[in-house]
Enzyme design. Structure first.
Site, PDB file in Angstrom:
ATOM      1  CE  LYS A 208      -1.847   2.732   2.630  1.00  0.00           C
ATOM      2  NZ  LYS A 208      -2.076   4.468   1.859  1.00  0.00           N
ATOM      3  NE  ARG A 212       0.288  12.496   2.609  1.00  0.00           N
ATOM      4  CZ  ARG A 212       0.448  12.980   3.672  1.00  0.00           C
ATOM      5  NH1 ARG A 212       0.496  13.959   3.542  1.00  0.00           N
ATOM      6  NH2 ARG A 212       0.456  12.274   4.607  1.00  0.00           N
ATOM      7  CB  CYS A 316      12.761   9.779   8.327  1.00  0.00           C
ATOM      8  SG  CYS A 316      14.019   8.500   7.648  1.00  0.00           S
TER       9      CYS A 316
HETATM   10  P1  NAD Z   1       2.094   8.746   7.682  1.00  0.00           P
HETATM   11  O1  NAD Z   1       2.321   8.401   8.994  1.00  0.00           O
HETATM   12  O2  NAD Z   1       0.701   9.908   7.450  1.00  0.00           O
HETATM   13  O3  NAD Z   1       1.660   8.183   6.431  1.00  0.00           O
HETATM   14  C1  NAD Z   1       2.418   6.822   5.851  1.00  0.00           C
HETATM   15  C2  NAD Z   1       0.769   5.752   5.847  1.00  0.00           C
HETATM   16  O4  NAD Z   1       0.243   4.697   6.809  1.00  0.00           O
HETATM   17  C3  NAD Z   1       0.889   6.540   4.724  1.00  0.00           C
HETATM   18  O5  NAD Z   1       0.305   5.585   3.732  1.00  0.00           O
HETATM   19  C4  NAD Z   1      -0.933   6.371   5.853  1.00  0.00           C
HETATM   20  O6  NAD Z   1      -2.396   6.259   4.088  1.00  0.00           O
HETATM   21  C5  NAD Z   1      -0.846   5.223   6.030  1.00  0.00           C
HETATM   22  N1  NAD Z   1      -1.282   6.409   6.961  1.00  0.00           N
HETATM   23  C6  NAD Z   1      -1.233   7.627   8.032  1.00  0.00           C
HETATM   24  N2  NAD Z   1      -2.326   8.143   9.063  1.00  0.00           N
HETATM   25  C7  NAD Z   1      -2.723   6.149   9.410  1.00  0.00           C
HETATM   26  C8  NAD Z   1      -3.833   6.432  10.360  1.00  0.00           C
HETATM   27  N3  NAD Z   1      -4.475   7.260  11.373  1.00  0.00           N
HETATM   28  N4  NAD Z   1      -4.125   4.900  10.930  1.00  0.00           N
HETATM   29  C9  NAD Z   1      -3.737   4.096   9.590  1.00  0.00           C
HETATM   30  N5  NAD Z   1      -2.283   4.376   8.374  1.00  0.00           N
HETATM   31  C10 NAD Z   1      -2.956   5.867   8.239  1.00  0.00           C
HETATM   32  O7  NAD Z   1       3.177   9.643   6.936  1.00  0.00           O
HETATM   33  P2  NAD Z   1       3.644   9.855   5.837  1.00  0.00           P
HETATM   34  O8  NAD Z   1       3.153  11.342   6.389  1.00  0.00           O
HETATM   35  O9  NAD Z   1       3.346   9.523   4.623  1.00  0.00           O
HETATM   36  O10 NAD Z   1       5.444  10.170   5.997  1.00  0.00           O
HETATM   37  C11 NAD Z   1       6.164  10.965   6.509  1.00  0.00           C
HETATM   38  C12 NAD Z   1       6.561  10.355   8.284  1.00  0.00           C
HETATM   39  O11 NAD Z   1       7.223   9.202   7.811  1.00  0.00           O
HETATM   40  C13 NAD Z   1       7.126  11.682   9.425  1.00  0.00           C
HETATM   41  O12 NAD Z   1       6.882  11.003   9.870  1.00  0.00           O
HETATM   42  C14 NAD Z   1       8.886  10.550   8.565  1.00  0.00           C
HETATM   43  O13 NAD Z   1       9.685  11.443   9.673  1.00  0.00           O
HETATM   44  C15 NAD Z   1       8.404   9.378   8.346  1.00  0.00           C
HETATM   45  N6  NAD Z   1       8.856   8.139   8.058  1.00  0.00           N
HETATM   46  C16 NAD Z   1      10.355   7.828   8.607  1.00  0.00           C
HETATM   47  C17 NAD Z   1      11.375   6.980   8.096  1.00  0.00           C
HETATM   48  C18 NAD Z   1      12.172   5.762   9.032  1.00  0.00           C
HETATM   49  O14 NAD Z   1      13.046   5.390   8.528  1.00  0.00           O
HETATM   50  N7  NAD Z   1      12.275   6.194  10.233  1.00  0.00           N
HETATM   51  C19 NAD Z   1      11.288   6.885   6.690  1.00  0.00           C
HETATM   52  C20 NAD Z   1      10.480   7.910   6.514  1.00  0.00           C
HETATM   53  C21 NAD Z   1       9.526   8.863   6.383  1.00  0.00           C
END
Ligand code: NAD
Length: 533
Positions: A208, A212, A316
């Site tokens: 999945k 966005r 990240c």
């Molecule tokens: P996000 O959590 O909004 O989305 C990630 C995924 O989760 C998406 O596929 C989305 O559909 C799903 N999702 C979002 N909200 C949800 C909910 N309430 N319940 C269930 N599923 C949900 O993250 P984002 O904005 O796409 O990405 C940015 C974040 O990811 C930042 O916090 C960043 O630090 C983190 N990140 C971490 C790493 C790492 O390796 N630590 C790498 C890349 C990004």
């Protein structure tokens, strides 16, 4: 225009000139259109299929607000169908040899290499980062595919003779059906952290991508099919919370790889675990750079500016926080000057250093956090709010911003901003810097800039962060290692890619076997008097 990248021809994904995105044609049948805009397909059982949903998510170019496509909220029936196809496919795929799967991975890495620029270009339109940075996004993912090609060595088992004619051996088996849930900020690299290793290890997987920017994943799915990944072994579904909850609850899915925000990750980890699944979840971050007075000033300031503002701070591993030790706080105006020189603009413009942030809401949140810093007493020595890019007036642009004299209780320090904003704190000694960082809840990455070997070694040993750079601003390990963020930046204890990544997608089996040599029909009858010793 995601689907216009997906051609049914065997020549993979075509790329014309960098700006001629619309020149791609599609040969996919039954393209449903909403208001003349194409829709993103599900990829189920080897076919790109239109979702029957009535819930669609708008996907807009962050530099222009142009509506690019609609992303479906894949229906529960379609999610079931994807799971069923993955389950059936996993039975046969598991029986293939690791050598056969290695060959598929070799072809996949070749095809990604061939289509590198087309995937990167799609990322620019959907995600906003610069073309050069988007190429890096694909490249860092490609390195994991290369690792998946080396699985023959990594999957070697172990064997020990434990008694006469008895031996125990261990090998790793695939889990069956697994799933990957991705964030928006690395649309190619993070899916590539997941599905190549999972598939090479003999699983089938349901991906999945972020709702966005799912385009890169769709292009990768097409390349995977061309490389010989059988129908059903890789499926792609779309949506947000409902889709994620289905993945957490579906008994057939044995493990979930998640990368994203704390909120979603904590939910997925808890719900997935409660349903007996293995979950690896990489979460948010607040990565600190420590600037020591003996650092090479020029290269340190360049590295910090690049790592703070590159990708519009939406990495990240971005260096979002600078800890100035002693007199290095006097260097901040110079750092601000370097940041001011970075060009904000559309990602396909070769002059651009900083592209737009992902959404209007994200821009508003970043600007609110900048203001909160100012209101709480920090000095805003560079304000990137209100930047207007000629020709892209509607874009979600925020210019590099620098807040100095920040204190640890301020909201701009406590929150992950995920934008081109560097918050700077002052301390007197390296000990103070280490103490400050170790008190932060996150442990993703950190970097120290120094010319002192002893200071670097002290920092390395005393810092409680999983990925440490010494004069290296973004110390993301290459795939022979794993991505080793720690503390609040991870849930679960198995890291992405590397040996740990492979362990996540497999389970060990030990077999103890006894084959008595003396039972062999081919041994000669003994005629001597038995002595029983
Ligand atoms: P996000 O959590 O909004 O989305 C990630 C995924 O989760 C998406 O596929 C989305 O559909 C799903 N999702 C979002 N909200 C949800 C909910 N309430 N319940 C269930 N599923 C949900 O993250 P984002 O904005 O796409 O990405 C940015 C974040 O990811 C930042 O916090 C960043 O630090 C983190 N990140 C971490 C790493 C790492 O390796 N630590 C790498 C890349 C990004």
């Amino acid at each position: 225009m995601l689907s216009s990248f997906l051609r049914a021809s065997s020549t993979s994904i075509q790329r014309t000139t960098p700006f001629a995105r619309r020149a791609f044609s599609t040969q996919f049948p039954a393209l449903q259109r909403i208001s003349g805009v194409e829709t993103v397909k599900n990829y189920i059982n080897g076919k790109f299929v239109e979702s029957k949903t009535d819930k669609w998510i708008e996907l807009r170019n962050p530099a222009t607000q142009e509506l690019i496509s609609y992303v479906p909220e894949t229906t529960p029936e379609e999610l079931k169908e994807a799971t069923e196809s993955a389950k059936v496919a996993a039975r046969e795929w598991k029986k293939t040899t690791v050598l056969a799967r290695q060959k598929v991975m070799l072809d996949l890495q070749y095809l990604i290499r061939q289509n590198h620029d087309a995937i990167a270009e799609n990322i620019v339109y959907e995600q906003g980062k610069t073309f050069a940075d988007a190429k890096g996004d694909v490249f860092r993912g490609l390195q994991v595919v290369e690792q998946a090609c080396a699985l023959t060595n990594m999957l070697m088992g172990e064997k020990l003779t434990v008694a006469k004619d008895m031996e125990t051996y261990m090998y790793r088996e695939p889990l069956g059906v697994v799933a990957g849930i991705c964030p928006f900020n690395f649309p190619a690299m993070i899916p590539l952290w997941m599905f190549p290793l999972a598939i090479a290890a003999g699983n089938s997987i349901i991906m999945k991508p972020s709702e966005r920017d799912p385009g890169a994943m769709m292009m990768l799915a097409k390349l995977a099919a061309e490389a010989g990944v059988p129908d059903g072994v890789l499926n792609v579904v779309h949506g947000a919370v409902d889709c994620v909850n289905f993945i957490c609850d579906e008994p057939e899915i044995k493990a979930i790889s998640f990368v994203g925000s704390d909120r979603a990750g904590e939910h997925i980890y808890t719900r997935g675990n409660a349903n007996g699944k293995r979950v690896q979840a990489n979460l948010g971050a607040k990565n600190h750079a420590v600037l020591l007075p003996d650092a090479n000033k020029q290269s340190a300031l360049n590295a910090i500016a690049g790592a703070a503002f590159g990708a519009a701070g939406q990495r990240c591993m971005a260096l979002s926080t600078l800890v100035c030790v002693g007199e290095t706080k006097e260097w901040l105006p110079e750092l601000a000057q370097r940041a001011r020189e970075l060009k904000v603009g559309f990602g396909m413009d070769p002059e651009t250093d900083v592209g737009p942030v992902i959404t209007v809401q994200s821009k508003e949140r970043i600007e609110r956090l900048i203001q909160s810093g100012k209101d709480e007493g920090a000095n805003l020595i560079l304000d990137g709010r209100g930047v207007v890019v000629k020709g892209y007036e509607k874009g979600n642009f925020v210019g590099p911003s620098l807040l100095t004299d920040v204190k640890t209780d301020m909201e701009c320090y406590r929150e992950e901003i995920f934008g081109p904003v560097l918050v700077c704190l002052n301390v007197d000694t390296l000990d103070d810097a280490i103490d400050l960082i170790n008190k932060n809840r996150y442990g993703n990455g950190t970097a120290v800039f120094t010319n002192s070997g002893p200071s670097a070694r002290k920092f390395e040993h005393e810092i409680d962060v999983g990925q440490v750079g010494i004069n290296v601003p973004i110390p993301v390990p290459v795939p022979p290692f794993s991505f080793t963020g720690s503390r609040g930046s991870i849930l679960g204890d198995m890291n992405f890619y590397g040996k740990s990544g492979l362990q996540f997608y497999t389970k060990p089996k030990t077999v103890t076997s006894l084959w008595k040599e003396s039972d062999s029909e081919h041994t000669k009858a003994s005629v001597s008097m038995p002595t029983h010793n």
